[in-house]
Design a protein around this motif. Structure first.
Motif, PDB file in Angstrom:
ATOM      1  N   TRP A   1     -22.669 -66.024 -61.367  1.00 57.46           N
ATOM      2  CA  TRP A   1     -22.198 -64.955 -62.247  1.00 57.46           C
ATOM      3  C   TRP A   1     -21.879 -63.714 -61.448  1.00 57.46           C
ATOM      4  O   TRP A   1     -22.513 -63.436 -60.426  1.00 57.46           O
ATOM      5  CB  TRP A   1     -23.272 -64.593 -63.285  1.00 57.46           C
ATOM      6  N   GLY A   2     -20.905 -62.966 -61.966  1.00 57.75           N
ATOM      7  CA  GLY A   2     -20.544 -61.697 -61.354  1.00 57.75           C
ATOM      8  C   GLY A   2     -20.752 -60.559 -62.327  1.00 57.75           C
ATOM      9  O   GLY A   2     -20.320 -60.632 -63.477  1.00 57.75           O
ATOM     10  N   LYS A   3     -21.456 -59.533 -61.865  1.00 62.28           N
ATOM     11  CA  LYS A   3     -21.626 -58.318 -62.668  1.00 62.28           C
ATOM     12  C   LYS A   3     -20.644 -57.288 -62.123  1.00 62.28           C
ATOM     13  O   LYS A   3     -20.689 -56.936 -60.940  1.00 62.28           O
ATOM     14  CB  LYS A   3     -23.058 -57.800 -62.532  1.00 62.28           C
ATOM     15  N   GLU A   4     -19.707 -56.850 -62.985  1.00 65.21           N
ATOM     16  CA  GLU A   4     -18.727 -55.847 -62.566  1.00 65.21           C
ATOM     17  C   GLU A   4     -19.394 -54.480 -62.536  1.00 65.21           C
ATOM     18  O   GLU A   4     -19.977 -54.048 -63.530  1.00 65.21           O
ATOM     19  CB  GLU A   4     -17.537 -55.843 -63.533  1.00 65.21           C
ATOM     20  N   LEU A   5     -19.317 -53.848 -61.371  1.00 65.89           N
ATOM     21  CA  LEU A   5     -19.886 -52.508 -61.204  1.00 65.89           C
ATOM     22  C   LEU A   5     -18.722 -51.516 -61.239  1.00 65.89           C
ATOM     23  O   LEU A   5     -17.763 -51.649 -60.477  1.00 65.89           O
ATOM     24  CB  LEU A   5     -20.632 -52.409 -59.865  1.00 65.89           C
ATOM     25  N   PHE A   6     -18.822 -50.535 -62.130  1.00 71.83           N
ATOM     26  CA  PHE A   6     -17.741 -49.570 -62.303  1.00 71.83           C
ATOM     27  C   PHE A   6     -18.003 -48.310 -61.483  1.00 71.83           C
ATOM     28  O   PHE A   6     -19.142 -48.000 -61.137  1.00 71.83           O
ATOM     29  CB  PHE A   6     -17.567 -49.222 -63.784  1.00 71.83           C
ATOM     30  N   GLU A   7     -16.916 -47.601 -61.192  1.00 72.55           N
ATOM     31  CA  GLU A   7     -17.012 -46.376 -60.388  1.00 72.55           C
ATOM     32  C   GLU A   7     -17.912 -45.326 -61.028  1.00 72.55           C
ATOM     33  O   GLU A   7     -18.516 -44.515 -60.338  1.00 72.55           O
ATOM     34  CB  GLU A   7     -15.611 -45.808 -60.116  1.00 72.55           C
ATOM     35  N   ASP A   8     -18.030 -45.372 -62.370  1.00 73.87           N
ATOM     36  CA  ASP A   8     -18.876 -44.372 -63.053  1.00 73.87           C
ATOM     37  C   ASP A   8     -20.360 -44.765 -63.080  1.00 73.87           C
ATOM     38  O   ASP A   8     -21.179 -44.094 -63.699  1.00 73.87           O
ATOM     39  CB  ASP A   8     -18.365 -44.124 -64.483  1.00 73.87           C
ATOM     40  N   GLY A   9     -20.698 -45.894 -62.418  1.00 75.34           N
ATOM     41  CA  GLY A   9     -22.102 -46.313 -62.363  1.00 75.34           C
ATOM     42  C   GLY A   9     -22.501 -47.314 -63.448  1.00 75.34           C
ATOM     43  O   GLY A   9     -23.580 -47.892 -63.391  1.00 75.34           O
ATOM     44  N   SER A  10     -21.632 -47.531 -64.434  1.00 75.22           N
ATOM     45  CA  SER A  10     -21.946 -48.521 -65.473  1.00 75.22           C
ATOM     46  C   SER A  10     -21.591 -49.923 -64.975  1.00 75.22           C
ATOM     47  O   SER A  10     -21.005 -50.077 -63.901  1.00 75.22           O
ATOM     48  CB  SER A  10     -21.185 -48.197 -66.762  1.00 75.22           C
ATOM     49  N   HIS A  11     -21.970 -50.944 -65.749  1.00 78.52           N
ATOM     50  CA  HIS A  11     -21.657 -52.324 -65.349  1.00 78.52           C
ATOM     51  C   HIS A  11     -21.549 -53.228 -66.566  1.00 78.52           C
ATOM     52  O   HIS A  11     -21.977 -52.867 -67.658  1.00 78.52           O
ATOM     53  CB  HIS A  11     -22.727 -52.868 -64.384  1.00 78.52           C
ATOM     54  N   GLN A  12     -20.954 -54.409 -66.360  1.00 87.05           N
ATOM     55  CA  GLN A  12     -20.893 -55.447 -67.396  1.00 87.05           C
ATOM     56  C   GLN A  12     -20.753 -56.794 -66.712  1.00 87.05           C
ATOM     57  O   GLN A  12     -20.275 -56.881 -65.577  1.00 87.05           O
ATOM     58  CB  GLN A  12     -19.723 -55.212 -68.353  1.00 87.05           C
ATOM     59  N   TRP A  13     -21.181 -57.852 -67.392  1.00 90.70           N
ATOM     60  CA  TRP A  13     -21.044 -59.205 -66.841  1.00 90.70           C
ATOM     61  C   TRP A  13     -19.588 -59.620 -66.931  1.00 90.70           C
ATOM     62  O   TRP A  13     -18.919 -59.379 -67.932  1.00 90.70           O
ATOM     63  CB  TRP A  13     -21.951 -60.197 -67.570  1.00 90.70           C
ATOM     64  N   LYS A  14     -19.096 -60.240 -65.872  1.00 92.30           N
ATOM     65  CA  LYS A  14     -17.694 -60.649 -65.759  1.00 92.30           C
ATOM     66  C   LYS A  14     -17.467 -61.971 -66.464  1.00 92.30           C
ATOM     67  O   LYS A  14     -18.291 -62.859 -66.387  1.00 92.30           O
ATOM     68  CB  LYS A  14     -17.348 -60.783 -64.270  1.00 92.30           C
ATOM     69  N   GLU A  15     -16.326 -62.091 -67.130  1.00 94.54           N
ATOM     70  CA  GLU A  15     -15.905 -63.385 -67.701  1.00 94.54           C
ATOM     71  C   GLU A  15     -15.306 -64.212 -66.586  1.00 94.54           C
ATOM     72  O   GLU A  15     -14.467 -63.732 -65.841  1.00 94.54           O
ATOM     73  CB  GLU A  15     -14.833 -63.168 -68.764  1.00 94.54           C
ATOM     74  N   ASN A  16     -15.732 -65.477 -66.473  1.00 97.15           N
ATOM     75  CA  ASN A  16     -15.196 -66.328 -65.406  1.00 97.15           C
ATOM     76  C   ASN A  16     -13.857 -66.898 -65.833  1.00 97.15           C
ATOM     77  O   ASN A  16     -13.753 -67.599 -66.811  1.00 97.15           O
ATOM     78  CB  ASN A  16     -16.183 -67.468 -65.111  1.00 97.15           C
TER      79      ASN A  16
ATOM     80  N   GLN B   1     -10.633 -62.733 -53.734  1.00 95.15           N
ATOM     81  CA  GLN B   1     -10.840 -61.319 -53.410  1.00 95.15           C
ATOM     82  C   GLN B   1     -11.220 -60.562 -54.671  1.00 95.15           C
ATOM     83  O   GLN B   1     -10.692 -60.841 -55.750  1.00 95.15           O
ATOM     84  CB  GLN B   1      -9.543 -60.761 -52.818  1.00 95.15           C
ATOM     85  N   VAL B   2     -12.131 -59.613 -54.553  1.00 94.73           N
ATOM     86  CA  VAL B   2     -12.547 -58.799 -55.696  1.00 94.73           C
ATOM     87  C   VAL B   2     -11.429 -57.817 -56.048  1.00 94.73           C
ATOM     88  O   VAL B   2     -10.970 -57.056 -55.198  1.00 94.73           O
ATOM     89  CB  VAL B   2     -13.871 -58.047 -55.384  1.00 94.73           C
ATOM     90  N   ARG B   3     -10.999 -57.893 -57.308  1.00 90.08           N
ATOM     91  CA  ARG B   3      -9.939 -56.999 -57.814  1.00 90.08           C
ATOM     92  C   ARG B   3     -10.537 -55.695 -58.326  1.00 90.08           C
ATOM     93  O   ARG B   3     -11.624 -55.691 -58.900  1.00 90.08           O
ATOM     94  CB  ARG B   3      -9.197 -57.639 -58.998  1.00 90.08           C
ATOM     95  N   LYS B   4      -9.764 -54.649 -58.182  1.00 88.79           N
ATOM     96  CA  LYS B   4     -10.162 -53.353 -58.751  1.00 88.79           C
ATOM     97  C   LYS B   4      -9.565 -53.274 -60.156  1.00 88.79           C
ATOM     98  O   LYS B   4      -8.656 -52.490 -60.419  1.00 88.79           O
ATOM     99  CB  LYS B   4      -9.667 -52.210 -57.858  1.00 88.79           C
ATOM    100  N   ASP B   5     -10.072 -54.150 -61.036  1.00 93.81           N
ATOM    101  CA  ASP B   5      -9.569 -54.181 -62.413  1.00 93.81           C
ATOM    102  C   ASP B   5      -9.882 -52.869 -63.119  1.00 93.81           C
ATOM    103  O   ASP B   5     -10.867 -52.204 -62.814  1.00 93.81           O
ATOM    104  CB  ASP B   5     -10.250 -55.316 -63.201  1.00 93.81           C
ATOM    105  N   GLU B   6      -9.022 -52.541 -64.077  1.00 95.48           N
ATOM    106  CA  GLU B   6      -9.320 -51.412 -64.956  1.00 95.48           C
ATOM    107  C   GLU B   6      -9.654 -51.992 -66.318  1.00 95.48           C
ATOM    108  O   GLU B   6      -8.863 -52.739 -66.897  1.00 95.48           O
ATOM    109  CB  GLU B   6      -8.140 -50.443 -65.030  1.00 95.48           C
ATOM    110  N   ILE B   7     -10.852 -51.690 -66.803  1.00 94.96           N
ATOM    111  CA  ILE B   7     -11.319 -52.212 -68.088  1.00 94.96           C
ATOM    112  C   ILE B   7     -11.776 -51.031 -68.931  1.00 94.96           C
ATOM    113  O   ILE B   7     -12.648 -50.256 -68.513  1.00 94.96           O
ATOM    114  CB  ILE B   7     -12.479 -53.224 -67.876  1.00 94.96           C
ATOM    115  N   ASP B   8     -11.174 -50.882 -70.104  1.00101.15           N
ATOM    116  CA  ASP B   8     -11.497 -49.759 -71.000  1.00101.15           C
ATOM    117  C   ASP B   8     -11.451 -48.423 -70.266  1.00101.15           C
ATOM    118  O   ASP B   8     -12.339 -47.579 -70.421  1.00101.15           O
ATOM    119  CB  ASP B   8     -12.888 -49.967 -71.635  1.00101.15           C
ATOM    120  N   GLY B   9     -10.448 -48.261 -69.415  1.00101.88           N
ATOM    121  CA  GLY B   9     -10.268 -47.000 -68.702  1.00101.88           C
ATOM    122  C   GLY B   9     -11.190 -46.787 -67.514  1.00101.88           C
ATOM    123  O   GLY B   9     -11.175 -45.725 -66.910  1.00101.88           O
ATOM    124  N   LYS B  10     -12.003 -47.798 -67.181  1.00 95.15           N
ATOM    125  CA  LYS B  10     -12.917 -47.673 -66.041  1.00 95.15           C
ATOM    126  C   LYS B  10     -12.498 -48.647 -64.942  1.00 95.15           C
ATOM    127  O   LYS B  10     -12.090 -49.767 -65.222  1.00 95.15           O
ATOM    128  CB  LYS B  10     -14.357 -48.006 -66.468  1.00 95.15           C
TER     129      LYS B  10
END
Length: 148
Positions: free
Chosen positions: A132-147, A43-52
Motif C-alpha cells: 500500500w501507498g500512503k500519499e503524503l501531501f505538501e501541507d502535511g496531510s495524507h491519504q491512502w492511495k488507490e492502486n 515513478q512517484v507522480r506529483k498528483d494534485e488531489i482536491d487542490g493539494k
C-alpha cells in the motif's frame, strides 16, 4: 508445484537510485546469450488531489505474504516465458515525487518474451501483492492511495 528455490526479497528501503538501475544493467553485459531486456520503472507522480500536491508516497506491505506471492508469480512467469533472468525491486518507506519506487527488469534471448513477461509481472504485482501507498501531501496531510 512450488520449487525449492529461495524466496527472493524484492523490497528496498526508500527510493531506487539511478546508479542502482545502471549497475543492474551493466551486470548483464557478461550474459551474452541475452538478446533483449525489458525494463519498467515506476515513478512517484506529483498528483494534485482536491487542490493539494503529493510530495511523496510512503509504502508499506505485509512483507512475508507479499514475498510468498511474488515467488509464486516469479515461478509462474518463468514457466510461461523463456527468460534468462528477472529482477524485481519495490520500495518500502518514503519515496519523493519524481523518484523511482518500482524496478522490474526481465531478460531473454529475444525481445518479445522479455517485453511480455515484464508487462505481466508489473500488472500482477500491482493487482496481487499486499503493498500500500500512503500519499503524503505538501501541507502535511495524507491519504491512502488507490492502486491503479
Amino acid at each position: 508445484m512450488m520449487s525449492d528455490k529461495k524466496i527472493k526479497n524484492i523490497f528496498v528501503n526508500g527510493a531506487i537510485s539511478p546508479s542502482f538501475i545502471s549497475e543492474s544493467i551493466a551486470k548483464h553485459s557478461s550474459k551474452t546469450e541475452i538478446g533483449g531486456h525489458s525494463i519498467f520503472l515506476g515513478q512517484v507522480r506529483k498528483d494534485e488531489i482536491d487542490g493539494k500536491s503529493v510530495s511523496a508516497i510512503e509504502y508499506t506491505a505485509f512483507e512475508d505474504l507479499a514475498l510468498e506471492k511474488m515467488h509464486e508469480i516469479r515461478e509462474n512467469i518463468f514457466e510461461k516465458y523463456p527468460l534468462s533472468c528477472m529482477h524485481i525491486y519495490q520500495s518500502l518507506g518514503r519515496v519523493s515525487a519524481g523518484e523511482i519506487c518500482l524496478f522490474v527488469f526481465t531478460s531473454s534471448a529475444h525481445r518479445k518474451p522479455a517485453i511480455n513477461a515484464c508487462e505481466e509481472v508489473v500488472e500482477r504485482l500491482k493487482a496481487e501483492l499486499p503493498i500500500w501507498g500512503k500519499e503524503l501531501f505538501e501541507d502535511g496531510s495524507h491519504q491512502w492511495k488507490e492502486n491503479k
